[in-house]
Design a protein around this motif. Structure first.
Motif, PDB file in Angstrom:
ATOM      1  N   GLU A   1       1.619   4.892 -10.616  1.00  0.00           N
ATOM      2  CA  GLU A   1       1.001   6.732 -10.007  1.00  0.00           C
ATOM      3  C   GLU A   1       2.071   7.241  -8.517  1.00  0.00           C
ATOM      4  N   TYR A   2       3.032   6.324  -7.745  1.00  0.00           N
ATOM      5  CA  TYR A   2       3.216   6.675  -7.292  1.00  0.00           C
ATOM      6  C   TYR A   2       5.112   7.492  -8.351  1.00  0.00           C
TER       7      TYR A   2
ATOM      8  N   ASP B   1       3.206  10.737  -9.451  1.00  0.00           N
ATOM      9  CA  ASP B   1       2.855  11.236  -7.872  1.00  0.00           C
ATOM     10  C   ASP B   1       3.878  12.528  -7.596  1.00  0.00           C
ATOM     11  N   HIS B   2       5.371  11.413  -7.651  1.00  0.00           N
ATOM     12  CA  HIS B   2       6.312  12.241  -7.046  1.00  0.00           C
ATOM     13  C   HIS B   2       7.984  12.916  -8.495  1.00  0.00           C
TER      14      HIS B   2
END
Length: 536
Positions: A426-427, A430-431
């Motif tokens: 997820e990180y 997202d980035h």
């Protein structure tokens, strides 16, 4: 009847049932982990089910208890209806052993056996000796209860007219036997009472045999009660038990004169005749039904059709009824639930891999939802195991259950690491972090080894297979080496500027979590090794 006589009858029945209970607990304790293995093998063919159902019923001294187990297994999906029918048939045969024991004329030895048993209970140095003592106490109480029942009925010898209706109307005897057994929910007690009355000359063979047939129908009430609140499959198993005994009793009632002649030819003693009638009925009924099991199952499914039912969320094998029926069966249910929990944890790892390899954000919710199920099962197993321990287990069974409970923590941690990994994904999205083709290749290589270790650890636990457990041991060493090598390679790429610092941190965290997943799989594999030592 005076109050004294009534209390004496009740006391005799109580002693009889308590004796059976003590014998059952002692036999189950002495059987130890072999009892769990026996119960675990119930889910085979109908013919195998007959033999194992009979053995289990002999060990727990209860066809009702065995049938409760069977209904629970069908409810949980551990056993098909066809397999359950075989076990139910076998349980009916196994429970006839109690009547055969009672028919032996060893009442004069009841008190000495009881006394010797008490000495072992009080002064035995080991638990095993104490349980042997408990079994002997139970054996003595069984016959003491029979003596008490017989002596309490002496006053009825001059009122044989009260029992003439049973001799002239077999159907009435069947109804009485059914009703009484449904009330006390213990066919052994009703059969013992019938044998006691027959021994006092109060019941003729013509009157007693129909009551025995009714006892076999009445004992099915326990399975019916156990199926209440269960799914349709469990209700089918309970219906099979009822129909099996009702159809059998109807056939034998129709052929009553022939059945009576066969029984008379087996012995001159009425107690032995009744014990033989009980055994012959159940064995013959099973032999008649076995060739038509498939047809019988078809009939049951027409009577109780399975409708669409929602899949159960959370634990599916932890039936509280099993704890009362047999702690060994409950321990086996814990094993099945752990494997179910392991299947969920393994699916979390597959979803994590799919998220990274296919860049599928939907897997985030899948993993998080599955984790809730894993956590729920973790709590349920811990609570269920504590209930089992309250029943008192043999040292072997207690060791097995302790190993399972320890293993639950490792599976829960595998789920936690899968959650950590999906958070890293997820990180990553997202980035906008990207992995190089080389990093993805290393990711797949590491994941392959870890998933193989997890698969083998669950298989070793399921099969109690030492060889597969040792394969996990080798894989754990391999994963440790891979983790160090890949970490070193990635740091080298970072130093060369071939990947971003963010990507480097995520990748190293992925390696770390995967390595810990393998550690927990390694811990699980030791359970198979520990349990296998008990079988030597």
């Amino acid at each position: 009847m005076t109050w004294g006589s009534a209390f004496q009858i009740l006391g005799g029945v109580g002693l009889f049932l308590f004796g059976i209970k003590l014998m059952s607990e002692a036999l189950q304790y002495l059987a130890g982990d072999k009892m769990r293995q026996l119960i675990g093998s119930l889910t085979k063919t109908p013919i195998r089910g007959v033999f194992i159902g009979a053995l289990v019923a002999m060990l727990i001294q209860s066809s009702s208890g065995t049938t409760v187990m069977t209904v629970s297994f069908v409810h949980a999906g551990l056993m098909t209806l066809k397999q359950a029918v075989g076990v139910i048939m076998g349980a009916n045969i196994g429970t006839t052993v109690t009547a055969q024991i009672v028919a032996f004329k060893i009442k004069d030895f009841a008190l000495p056996i009881l006394g010797l048993g008490v000495l072992l209970v009080l002064f035995g140095r080991t638990k095993r000796q104490k349980y042997i003592g408990n079994g002997m106490v139970g054996f003595g109480l069984l016959f003491l209860g029979m003596q008490t029942m017989e002596s309490s009925m002496v006053f009825l010898r001059d009122r044989k007219d009260l029992f003439l209706a049973f001799s002239s109307n077999p159907l009435l005897g069947v109804l009485v036997g059914t009703a009484v057994t449904m009330v006390v929910q213990a066919s052994s007690a009703t059969i013992g009472l019938t044998m006691a009355m027959a021994a006092q000359g109060l019941l003729t063979l013509d009157a007693a045999i129909p009551i025995l047939l009714g006892d076999n129908i009445g004992t099915t009430i326990t399975a019916v009660i156990a199926s209440i609140g269960s799914n349709r499959s469990a209700k089918q198993a309970a219906t099979a038990h009822v129909l099996f005994n009702v159809i059998g009793a109807t056939i034998f009632l129709a052929a009553f004169p022939l059945f009576k002649d066969v029984i008379v030819s087996t012995s001159g003693d009425i107690s032995r005749q009744l014990a033989n009638a009980h055994t012959i009925f159940n064995v013959t009924n099973t032999v008649m039904f076995l060739p038509f099991v498939s047809l019988f199952v078809w009939l049951i499914r027409r009577i109780v059709p399975v409708r669409g039912e929602a899949m159960a969320a959370g634990p599916i094998y932890l039936d509280l009824k099993l704890i009362g029926a047999s702690p060994a069966a409950a321990v086996d249910a814990v094993k099945k639930e752990i494997l179910h929990m392991g299947t969920l944890a393994a699916s979390m790892l597959r979803d994590v891999r799919r998220a990274f390899e296919e860049n599928d954000p939907k897997m985030i919710n899948e993993v998080n939802q599955t984790e809730k199920g894993v956590n729920e099962i973790n709590r349920a197993i811990t609570s269920y195991a504590s209930e089992i321990w309250q029943k008192g287990l043999s040292s072997d069974l207690s060791t097995v259950l302790g190993s399972y409970v320890n293993g639950v923590g490792d599976i829960e941690r595998i789920g936690d690491h899968a959650t950590n990994l999906i958070e890293l994904y997820e990180y990553k999205i997202d980035h906008g972090v990207e992995f190089s083709s080389l990093a993805m290749e290393e990711f797949r290589d590491m994941f392959n080894a870890v998933q193989e270790a997890v698969r083998l650890s669950f298989e070793s636990l399921d099969e109690e297979n030492v060889e597969k457990a040792r394969e996990v041991d080798s894989l754990e060493d391999e994963v440790d080496r891979k983790e160090k090598t890949l970490r070193k390679n990635h740091i080298t790429r970072l130093n060369r500027g071939e990947c971003t610092p963010q990507g480097g941190v995520i990748f190293i965290d992925i390696l770390s979590n995967l390595e810990r997943v393998c550690d927990h799989a390694h811990n699980l594999s030791f359970i198979a090794i520990d349990i296998s030592r008990l079988h030597r």
